[in-house]
Design a protein around this motif. Structure first.
Motif: not given
Length: 245
Positions: A108-132
């Motif tokens: 959901f956190y990533l879906e919220q910004v899926r059309e904004d690539r810059s913010e998607l990149i930032r959030r993807l890096l942010e949730v890395e700890k959650n993905l692990k």
């Protein structure tokens, strides 16, 4: 049960000689079965169903409620309503802070910004700890989501690189998630840059064409326009013909 249908309507007739306490549930089952058959036929609008109980009992009067919703003990006011969960409006960061094996808040956190690539990149890096922190099952589900949402944004060459790092995650699990996130973030950034440059070039070309059209109107020759705009002379002639037609 007798069923008669016409003009998107059903008359459902149930004959009873005794009072059935479970009649509400029974009628609902019949109605759901009829609607399921219509859905399998591919109908776009479900037909109305008018249920009728024909009771011919003598010793006891019919005492069961005719309100089908009373068959539900709880939530009966919401049986024929659906809830809308708009992920854009969800506050999911508090769930992310728990860093547990929960996939939906991440998606959901990533879906919220899926059309904004810059913010998607930032959030993807942010949730890395959650993905692990994800289990193997949720890692696979995340990769399925990423394949549908993120991968289509890449060029064919980038898709090959994406597939390589995704394969490593499938094989090694969360141990390879850091590499996956960093590479996908880089690929998204490269794709964003390419789109930006392509847009600038397209905008520059459009401006050049408009300038060439003005020169045509002012009476410049094809050769002069080609020299001034750096357009191919065939393109200049094409523009002139289109303006004449």
């Amino acid at each position: 049960m007798i069923v008669t249908s016409w003009n998107l309507k059903y008359i459902l007739i149930e004959n009873q000689s005794t009072v059935k306490k479970e009649m509400q549930q029974k009628i609902l089952k019949y109605m759901i079965r009829l609607w399921a058959e219509e859905i399998r036929k591919g109908v776009q609008i479900l037909p109305a169903i008018i249920p009728i109980v024909v009771y011919n009992g003598i010793g006891e009067r019919w005492s069961i409620s005719t309100d089908l919703m009373e068959a539900f003990d709880i939530f009966k006011d919401d049986v024929f309503r659906y809830k809308v969960v708009d992920i854009i409006e969800l506050e999911v960061k508090e769930f992310l802070e728990r860093e547990k094996d929960i996939l939906l808040p991440i998606v959901f956190y990533l879906e919220q910004v899926r059309e904004d690539r810059s913010e998607l990149i930032r959030r993807l890096l942010e949730v890395e700890k959650n993905l692990k922190k994800l289990s193997k099952k949720n890692v696979d589900r995340f990769l399925e989501w990423s394949y549908r949402i993120i991968r289509p944004r890449f060029s064919e060459e980038q898709k090959s690189e994406y597939d390589r790092v995704a394969k490593r995650v499938k094989q090694e699990g969360v141990n390879a998630m850091g590499e996956f996130v960093s590479n996908v973030a880089r690929l998204l950034d490269e794709a964003k840059t390419k789109d930006f440059l392509a847009g600038k070039l397209e905008g520059k070309l459009e401006a050049t064409i408009e300038f060439a059209k003005r020169l045509i109107k002012k009476g410049f020759s094809d050769e002069e326009i080609a020299e001034l705009t750096k357009l191919q002379i065939e393109k200049v002639k094409e523009l002139r013909n289109s303006m004449v037609n």
